[in-house]
Design a protein around this motif. Sequence first.
Motif, PDB file in Angstrom:
ATOM      1  N   ILE A   1      12.985 -47.583  23.611  1.00  0.00           N
ATOM      2  CA  ILE A   1      11.896 -48.261  22.893  1.00  0.00           C
ATOM      3  C   ILE A   1      12.257 -49.713  22.626  1.00  0.00           C
ATOM      4  N   VAL A   2      13.490 -49.953  22.169  1.00  0.00           N
ATOM      5  CA  VAL A   2      13.936 -51.318  21.864  1.00  0.00           C
ATOM      6  C   VAL A   2      13.924 -52.185  23.127  1.00  0.00           C
ATOM      7  N   VAL A   3      14.419 -51.635  24.247  1.00  0.00           N
ATOM      8  CA  VAL A   3      14.448 -52.391  25.508  1.00  0.00           C
ATOM      9  C   VAL A   3      13.034 -52.721  25.972  1.00  0.00           C
ATOM     10  N   LEU A   4      12.121 -51.747  25.917  1.00  0.00           N
ATOM     11  CA  LEU A   4      10.743 -51.971  26.365  1.00  0.00           C
ATOM     12  C   LEU A   4      10.044 -53.018  25.510  1.00  0.00           C
ATOM     13  N   ILE A   5      10.224 -52.926  24.189  1.00  0.00           N
ATOM     14  CA  ILE A   5       9.596 -53.910  23.298  1.00  0.00           C
ATOM     15  C   ILE A   5      10.182 -55.291  23.536  1.00  0.00           C
ATOM     16  N   THR A   6      11.506 -55.371  23.763  1.00  0.00           N
ATOM     17  CA  THR A   6      12.155 -56.664  24.012  1.00  0.00           C
ATOM     18  C   THR A   6      11.625 -57.301  25.292  1.00  0.00           C
ATOM     19  N   ILE A   7      11.515 -56.494  26.366  1.00  0.00           N
ATOM     20  CA  ILE A   7      10.994 -57.008  27.637  1.00  0.00           C
ATOM     21  C   ILE A   7       9.555 -57.495  27.465  1.00  0.00           C
ATOM     22  N   SER A   8       8.748 -56.709  26.747  1.00  0.00           N
ATOM     23  CA  SER A   8       7.353 -57.096  26.513  1.00  0.00           C
ATOM     24  C   SER A   8       7.269 -58.398  25.733  1.00  0.00           C
TER      25      SER A   8
ATOM     26  N   PHE B   1       7.660 -56.844  15.953  1.00  0.00           N
ATOM     27  CA  PHE B   1       8.773 -56.263  16.699  1.00  0.00           C
ATOM     28  C   PHE B   1       9.966 -56.000  15.781  1.00  0.00           C
ATOM     29  N   ALA B   2      10.298 -57.003  14.943  1.00  0.00           N
ATOM     30  CA  ALA B   2      11.431 -56.851  14.024  1.00  0.00           C
ATOM     31  C   ALA B   2      11.187 -55.709  13.040  1.00  0.00           C
ATOM     32  N   LEU B   3       9.951 -55.625  12.516  1.00  0.00           N
ATOM     33  CA  LEU B   3       9.616 -54.543  11.578  1.00  0.00           C
ATOM     34  C   LEU B   3       9.673 -53.182  12.269  1.00  0.00           C
ATOM     35  N   THR B   4       9.255 -53.147  13.531  1.00  0.00           N
ATOM     36  CA  THR B   4       9.303 -51.885  14.284  1.00  0.00           C
ATOM     37  C   THR B   4      10.737 -51.417  14.477  1.00  0.00           C
TER      38      THR B   4
END
Length: 441
Positions: free
Chosen positions: A8-15, A198-201
């Motif tokens: 999840i973290v990798v996908l959100i970071t890429i997005s 993103f940070a809150l997620t």
Amino acid sequence: MKRLFPIIVVLITISLLGIIYIQKSWIENAALIKKEEMRQKLVEATDAIRNQLIHSSGSGLTILSTHHDEDSSPWQMLANRFNSQIPVSEKFTADEISAVIHQVFEEKGLHTPYEFAVISNLSMFPSYLIRSPHILETIQDTLHNIQCLIQLSDAAGFLPAGETLVITVPVTQASIVRSMGWMITGSILFTLIIVTAFALTVYALLRQKKISEIKSDFINNISHELKTPLATINLALDTICNEKILVNPEKIKSLTGVIKEESHKMYKHIETVLESSALDKHELELDLKPHDAHALIQKTLNGFALQFQSREAEVHTHLQATQSTILTDENHFIHMLSNLIDNALKYSKGKPFIDIHTANVSKNRLLISVSDKGVGMNRQTQRHIFEKFYRAHSGNIHNVKGFGLGLSYVKSIVDAHGWKIKVESAPGKGTRFDILCTLHT
């Protein structure tokens, strides 16, 4: 959850990185479009400026018709032709030319500073007939300025072009960015919102992961704490059922005592969990009455007499406060103090040393300190000890029991009274808890 979290973290970071890159590319393309748009407006503006300066009669800036329609009289046409042949430098002052440029720029939506000059074409070297204050600097700086050359002659006239109007307009990255202010501001704002989301997620995921781990630890701890007394009770009951024990009243009395003691332990564990649940639901109700803090401290210590004896604990009291009456709930105060003393016993190697001290620190404040010479805590642990379910690592002590609810309960009771609590500790040197109470007057 452990496998899903990194994905999840990798996908959100890429997005997020993709969105930022697209925003950057979009702003750069918009800046290029804006620059071309400015150039186009400038071309349109130069034509209008040329027509106004050539066909105007001068000082009053009276613009005469340049259309030779049927209604135009011969005298009007002759006046227009005559005006178009008079040099601009003779018809206008610098302020009047600036006013024409400013008017046309406003009509074309060019809200930008400018410099200008009227140059004579009749000499070998440029001769500045009229000029604005900073035109020379801007003409030389071709990197940051666009130059527009306007031939000041009427195409239908019979005199050659003798003058050129030079207009310079600053076109830098900064000016383009300023012209796109609201677009860039909005882009940055929404990007920051996405980054914050993103940070809150990630924070929520980390917190959820931590809660999940705490929940597992709590279930393991409570299962162990309840399983041990239950096993002891079952063993005692099996022993009582033995025919040889049934005829021995003394043995039965001893075993029933064990059952009672283990049942009391289970009751205390369940009571601790229920109290914690009540605190979460804000259902805590204090029965506040005036009590002598010294008397409550002594009553609490009496309840630990057997534990002190079994651990050969060295307990010292320094009840030096001259005023010790506080408004408190007796049961909760004793339970709160018991948690601090219990911690001092649990986290002490070998023979425990406990010191309880009281003092009046002001006219209406009572300080109660509980200190030990146990394993102590580092600063990282001190920041979390009042959190629910948090349990400090006990170093080489592996038999420390509990649910991580004791100090959370202490903090809740202190807050409910409107008091303050702080901790001072160092690894290997022990711990001291200071509770600042309000005196009852």
